[in-house]
Design a protein around this motif. Structure first.
Motif, PDB file in Angstrom:
ATOM      1  N   GLU A  89       0.833  -1.366   0.004  1.00  0.00           N
ATOM      2  CA  GLU A  89      -0.366  -0.094   0.236  1.00  0.00           C
ATOM      3  C   GLU A  89       1.152   1.288   0.100  1.00  0.00           C
ATOM      4  O   GLU A  89       0.395   1.909  -0.620  1.00  0.00           O
TER       5      GLU A  89
ATOM      6  N   LEU B  76       0.909   2.593  -3.288  1.00  0.00           N
ATOM      7  CA  LEU B  76       0.498   2.692  -4.730  1.00  0.00           C
ATOM      8  C   LEU B  76       0.125   3.857  -3.430  1.00  0.00           C
ATOM      9  O   LEU B  76      -0.837   4.886  -4.909  1.00  0.00           O
TER      10      LEU B  76
ATOM     11  N   PHE C  61      -1.628   7.557  -5.874  1.00  0.00           N
ATOM     12  CA  PHE C  61      -2.169   8.049  -5.844  1.00  0.00           C
ATOM     13  C   PHE C  61      -2.725   9.144  -4.578  1.00  0.00           C
ATOM     14  O   PHE C  61      -1.918   9.306  -3.778  1.00  0.00           O
TER      15      PHE C  61
ATOM     16  N   ASP D 232      -5.376   9.430  -2.935  1.00  0.00           N
ATOM     17  CA  ASP D 232      -5.246   8.732  -1.421  1.00  0.00           C
ATOM     18  C   ASP D 232      -6.087   7.238  -2.103  1.00  0.00           C
ATOM     19  O   ASP D 232      -6.541   6.786  -3.343  1.00  0.00           O
ATOM     20  N   SER D 233      -5.757   5.848  -1.339  1.00  0.00           N
ATOM     21  CA  SER D 233      -6.005   4.716  -1.688  1.00  0.00           C
ATOM     22  C   SER D 233      -6.418   4.036  -0.912  1.00  0.00           C
ATOM     23  O   SER D 233      -5.582   3.917   0.210  1.00  0.00           O
TER      24      SER D 233
ATOM     25  N   VAL E 172     -13.847   9.028  -7.235  1.00  0.00           N
ATOM     26  CA  VAL E 172     -13.520   8.314  -6.406  1.00  0.00           C
ATOM     27  C   VAL E 172     -14.026   7.010  -6.826  1.00  0.00           C
ATOM     28  O   VAL E 172     -15.332   7.243  -8.021  1.00  0.00           O
TER      29      VAL E 172
ATOM     30  N   TYR F 154     -13.515   2.239  -7.421  1.00  0.00           N
ATOM     31  CA  TYR F 154     -13.570   1.114  -7.009  1.00  0.00           C
ATOM     32  C   TYR F 154     -13.039  -0.246  -7.925  1.00  0.00           C
ATOM     33  O   TYR F 154     -14.102   0.285  -8.821  1.00  0.00           O
TER      34      TYR F 154
ATOM     35  N   MET G   6      -9.549   7.579   2.782  1.00  0.00           N
ATOM     36  CA  MET G   6      -9.659   5.930   2.572  1.00  0.00           C
ATOM     37  C   MET G   6      -9.836   4.634   3.121  1.00  0.00           C
ATOM     38  O   MET G   6     -10.178   4.260   3.239  1.00  0.00           O
TER      39      MET G   6
ATOM     40  N   ILE H  66     -10.724  -2.905  -3.614  1.00  0.00           N
ATOM     41  CA  ILE H  66      -9.775  -1.809  -3.925  1.00  0.00           C
ATOM     42  C   ILE H  66     -10.563  -0.270  -4.117  1.00  0.00           C
ATOM     43  O   ILE H  66     -11.173  -0.010  -5.119  1.00  0.00           O
ATOM     44  N   GLY H  67      -9.481   1.010  -3.778  1.00  0.00           N
ATOM     45  CA  GLY H  67     -10.568   2.051  -3.393  1.00  0.00           C
ATOM     46  C   GLY H  67      -9.727   3.144  -3.831  1.00  0.00           C
ATOM     47  O   GLY H  67      -8.334   3.126  -3.476  1.00  0.00           O
ATOM     48  N   PHE H  68      -9.632   4.310  -4.857  1.00  0.00           N
ATOM     49  CA  PHE H  68      -8.766   4.851  -4.848  1.00  0.00           C
ATOM     50  C   PHE H  68      -9.338   6.671  -5.663  1.00  0.00           C
ATOM     51  O   PHE H  68     -10.060   6.611  -6.257  1.00  0.00           O
ATOM     52  N   GLN H  69      -8.246   7.612  -5.293  1.00  0.00           N
ATOM     53  CA  GLN H  69      -8.888   9.125  -5.874  1.00  0.00           C
ATOM     54  C   GLN H  69      -7.466   8.760  -7.216  1.00  0.00           C
ATOM     55  O   GLN H  69      -6.138   8.622  -6.544  1.00  0.00           O
TER      56      GLN H  69
END
Length: 272
Positions: free
Chosen positions: A42, A45, A49, A51-52, A204, A206, A241, A268-271
């Motif tokens: 992480e 990542l 990113f 945020d993630s 955002v 996913y 996140m 997985i979530g990310f901006q």
């Protein structure tokens, strides 16, 4: 005398079974260490990113789900992958898929999502077929794969049964993947559609496997369902996140209750 001999044999077999079980478990535990080692951290990542988070919870010791990331040619590629099965069989396919992504993206320099999926499909089908032994395994994987070009602020997405969810200005949009898997029963020359998304600040995204939505639980022991999962994503998308990750875990535990976890979990979530 016969009873004593029988009890002694039972005791011997029990001891042997316990020893073998311990040896197998230790081997799988070490396989877990190896599998975790090939997953991107992480921290990696976080470099790319805004945020993630990665919510990753195998059903068994090792997982048939995995995630993959690479920066290449001023772009970066992120994938959430759900291999056939879970446990040891799923983990074996996941290592195969991880190596193929390394080869296609990092070595060959291909970052086009649709082309990556097409090449993955070809190679999985070739790898799981032994013509000389007349053996074919119809295993494969479902996948959501994104490539982001920061120079043009464009996100490209292709999916094999798995979607991409985008939330922009409080509105959820789902970009569906093709209704075919990588490998499995798909055609050798199968092609995949590609979506092009012009991103804006605050978007955002996913990607996820099907394990979260397929979990049985609740008052009536029913599946959580994708629709309920989308409602949860929409509810939490403005949170930091790490808080989203914690909420996903809490919601899953509360829904599952005393029931067994039915599949590997990956969200997985990310901006950008």
């Amino acid at each position: 005398i016969d009873l004593a001999n029988a009890n002694e044999e039972i005791s011997r077999q029990k001891s042997e079974l316990q020893s073998k079980n311990l040896s197998i478990t230790e081997s799988i535990e070490y396989a877990k260490t190896l599998q975790r080692a090939i997953l991107p951290s992480e921290r990696t990542l976080a470099k790319f990113f805004r945020d993630s988070f990665v919510y990753f919870q195998p059903k068994d010791i090792v997982s048939g789900d995995f995630y993959w990331f690479s920066g290449k040619n001023d772009q970066f590629v992120l994938a959430a992958v759900d291999c056939t099965g879970h446990g040891v069989p799923g983990a074996m396919v996941s290592v195969l898929g991880n190596n193929m992504l390394n080869s296609i993206v990092d070595k060959e320099g291909i970052t086009d999502p649709a082309l990556i999926l097409q090449k993955m499909n070809n190679r999985i089908k070739e790898s799981l077929q032994n013509n000389e032994a007349n053996v074919t395994a119809n295993d494969g994987m479902d996948m959501a794969l994104c490539t982001f070009n920061p120079n043009s602020n464009t996100l490209y997405f292709s999916g094999a049964y798995r979607p991409l969810v985008m939330i922009r200005d409080g509105e959820l949009t789902e970009f569906k993947g093709d209704r075919r898997s990588i490998g499995g029963f798909s055609d050798y020359d199968a092609e995949f559609a590609q979506h092009e998304i012009k991103t804006k600040k605050g978007d955002v995204f996913y990607i996820y496997s099907d394990g979260y939505a397929d979990q049985f639980g609740g008052a009536n022991n029913r599946k959580y369902m994708t629709s309920k999962m989308k409602q949860l994503l929409l509810f939490m998308h403005l949170m930091p996140m790490h808080e989203q990750q914690e909420l996903l875990a809490t919601e899953h535990i509360n829904w599952k209750g005393n029931y067994e976890q039915v599949d590997d979990l990956l969200v997985i979530g990310f901006q950008l």
